[in-house]
Structure formats: C-alpha cells, structure tokens
Scaffold this active site. Sequence first.
Site, PDB file in Angstrom:
ATOM      1  N   LYS A   1       0.801  -1.233   0.000  1.00 36.71           N
ATOM      2  CA  LYS A   1       0.000   0.000   0.000  1.00 36.71           C
ATOM      3  C   LYS A   1       0.831   1.279   0.000  1.00 36.71           C
ATOM      4  O   LYS A   1       0.374   2.316  -0.469  1.00 36.71           O
ATOM      5  CB  LYS A   1      -0.955   0.009   1.197  1.00 36.71           C
ATOM      6  CG  LYS A   1      -2.059  -1.030   1.098  1.00 36.71           C
ATOM      7  CD  LYS A   1      -3.026  -0.924   2.267  1.00 36.71           C
ATOM      8  CE  LYS A   1      -4.152  -1.937   2.110  1.00 36.71           C
ATOM      9  NZ  LYS A   1      -5.188  -1.786   3.149  1.00 36.71           N
TER      10      LYS A   1
ATOM     11  N   TYR B   1     -11.440 -10.005   8.401  1.00 32.19           N
ATOM     12  CA  TYR B   1     -12.750 -10.576   8.090  1.00 32.19           C
ATOM     13  C   TYR B   1     -12.725 -12.100   7.954  1.00 32.19           C
ATOM     14  O   TYR B   1     -13.781 -12.734   7.851  1.00 32.19           O
ATOM     15  CB  TYR B   1     -13.325  -9.954   6.811  1.00 32.19           C
ATOM     16  CG  TYR B   1     -12.476 -10.156   5.569  1.00 32.19           C
ATOM     17  CD1 TYR B   1     -12.568 -11.314   4.812  1.00 32.19           C
ATOM     18  CD2 TYR B   1     -11.589  -9.172   5.143  1.00 32.19           C
ATOM     19  CE1 TYR B   1     -11.798 -11.506   3.677  1.00 32.19           C
ATOM     20  CE2 TYR B   1     -10.808  -9.339   4.009  1.00 32.19           C
ATOM     21  CZ  TYR B   1     -10.924 -10.510   3.282  1.00 32.19           C
ATOM     22  OH  TYR B   1     -10.152 -10.689   2.163  1.00 32.19           O
TER      23      TYR B   1
ATOM     24  N   ASP C   1      -9.888   2.790   2.219  1.00 28.57           N
ATOM     25  CA  ASP C   1      -9.900   2.083   3.501  1.00 28.57           C
ATOM     26  C   ASP C   1     -10.548   2.914   4.603  1.00 28.57           C
ATOM     27  O   ASP C   1     -11.346   2.405   5.408  1.00 28.57           O
ATOM     28  CB  ASP C   1      -8.479   1.716   3.932  1.00 28.57           C
ATOM     29  CG  ASP C   1      -7.975   0.434   3.285  1.00 28.57           C
ATOM     30  OD1 ASP C   1      -8.809  -0.400   2.882  1.00 28.57           O
ATOM     31  OD2 ASP C   1      -6.752   0.261   3.193  1.00 28.57           O
TER      32      ASP C   1
ATOM     33  N   GLY D   1      -1.928  -0.965  15.606  1.00 29.69           N
ATOM     34  CA  GLY D   1      -1.214  -1.123  14.342  1.00 29.69           C
ATOM     35  C   GLY D   1      -0.848   0.213  13.745  1.00 29.69           C
ATOM     36  O   GLY D   1      -1.494   1.230  14.015  1.00 29.69           O
TER      37      GLY D   1
ATOM     38  N   ASN E   1       1.269   0.465  18.823  1.00 31.60           N
ATOM     39  CA  ASN E   1       1.943  -0.501  17.960  1.00 31.60           C
ATOM     40  C   ASN E   1       3.049  -1.200  18.734  1.00 31.60           C
ATOM     41  O   ASN E   1       3.615  -0.651  19.675  1.00 31.60           O
ATOM     42  CB  ASN E   1       2.538   0.215  16.734  1.00 31.60           C
ATOM     43  CG  ASN E   1       2.927  -0.746  15.638  1.00 31.60           C
ATOM     44  OD1 ASN E   1       2.092  -1.470  15.101  1.00 31.60           O
ATOM     45  ND2 ASN E   1       4.202  -0.765  15.288  1.00 31.60           N
TER      46      ASN E   1
END
Length: 269
Positions: free
Chosen positions: A67, A212, A103, A127, A150
């Site tokens: 990304k 998910y 996102d 994160g 994080n």
Amino acid sequence: MKKLVSVGDPIEHSLSPVMHNVALKKLELDKDYFYDKLLIKSYELGNFVESLKSGELFGASITAPHKVEIIPLLDNLTPEAEIIGAVNMIYLEDGSLIGHNTDGIGCLNALKESGVDVSSKKVVILGAGGASRAIAFTLKKNGANIVILNRTIEKAESLASNVGCEGYGLDKLKELEFDVLINTTTIGMNDEKSLVDPNLLNPSIVVMDIIYNPIKTNLIKDAESKGCKTINGVGMLVHQGAESFKIWTGYDAPIEVMKEAVVNNLNKK
C-alpha cells in the site's frame, strides 16, 4: 473484457473477487468486467504497474504489503491518498495511473452502519501500517480523538506525528480510557491470541477488528464475552470495495449482495 485484480503477498485469503464478481453479475456488468486476484512480490510491482498502463489490466485493489511501496510507481494520487500516504486501489484516468484510498471511508461507513458515531469519541487503533494510516486520518477528520498503539513504538510515534495524535507502545493500552478499539494488525488472522487483555474491555467499549477471515477473531470473541458491541471486518471489506467499485464502473455497488456473498463464503470454511 476489463480485468480488475486484487494484488498482495499473501493474497490467497482475499474475498474481493467473490464480492466484486457477484456485484458485477447483479448489475449485469459481468460481460464487461471480471475480477481476479494476483500474488505479487515487491520486486514484481514494476511489471505489474506496466500491465495496468498497457491496458492489460483495468484497475486494481492493493493490499499488504504494497500500500505504501507502490506509490512511487504511480503517476498521481487523489487528495485522500496524498494525505493518508497509502494506496489501496488504482484506476486509469486519461492515460495516468491514479492511486486512491478507500480504507478510511470503508471503516467509517462500517462503523456508521453499526450505529457508531466516532465524533468526540476516543478511538484506539492497534497497528501502524497502511490500513491504520487510512483509518486514523479519516476518523480524525470526522471528529474522533485518536491514539495509535503498535508493538514497535517508533512506528506508532511516527504515524501519530503525521496524523496529529498520540502514539505509544501496546503496553499503554492498560493506562487508557477509550470508547472504540480498532485492530488493524494481522494478529488474529491465523487464530493468534489477541493483542488485547480481555480484562481491559467492558460493555461500554465498541470493538472492531478489520480482519474478516475468520469472521470472529479471538479479539472479537473476547470482546463479546465482556459484553462489548463488536464489529467484524466484513463491513469494512464491503464498504471500501463498494467505493472502489463505483470508481471503476460508475455504478453504485449493491452492498447487501456483496456482504451476503462474503459471509456465505466464510461460513463454508
């Protein structure tokens, strides 16, 4: 036939083809578009970008770990992607490859769908990767008070300085009071123990995991056992995909059809 793809490493787990192809079929666009997934290593990104520029591929969803590293290979970024500093989808416009990020809005819409308004809420994000960046910027823009935690403190502090919020190591969680907790790490994808001590959770907290698959990570299970409102990763997957779908095709995505396809697929496993 216009070919759309999800790319990442790994990519086997991706259900983007499932939800996008069922959406294309629902809108009778499946004669014009097809969605697939490709395992792309970092050293292959240059050739992948060339296949987009040549028209061999029409558009792409970008997932971990590409990304951020794909950005220098693109022609332009949308304002959202520019601010976030990460890209999760690419489209071709007037011969130029444009990097965009859905996102953040995908996460926001999933929260809204579940009745969660983040305005003035204290939101802890676990994160500091690409998804965390998008979510942090978007939720802050919508009035949330963000804290980023994080395992590598330096990464949390670096992202926090960009977002304009606080950043700490994971141990800080036990000292914080918060309204919403969002896991953006991959911890939980392979049935790992949650990063969060269940004793830090209570029924007033909303817990979201953007993973998910599985639908219920150990974090979600722990949160349910503590009476928390929980949100699994299906909503964000579908809503971020719906934003991309509209950019690629020009049509509003059939969100409920996409969600049903994802859940049905997960329930077979």
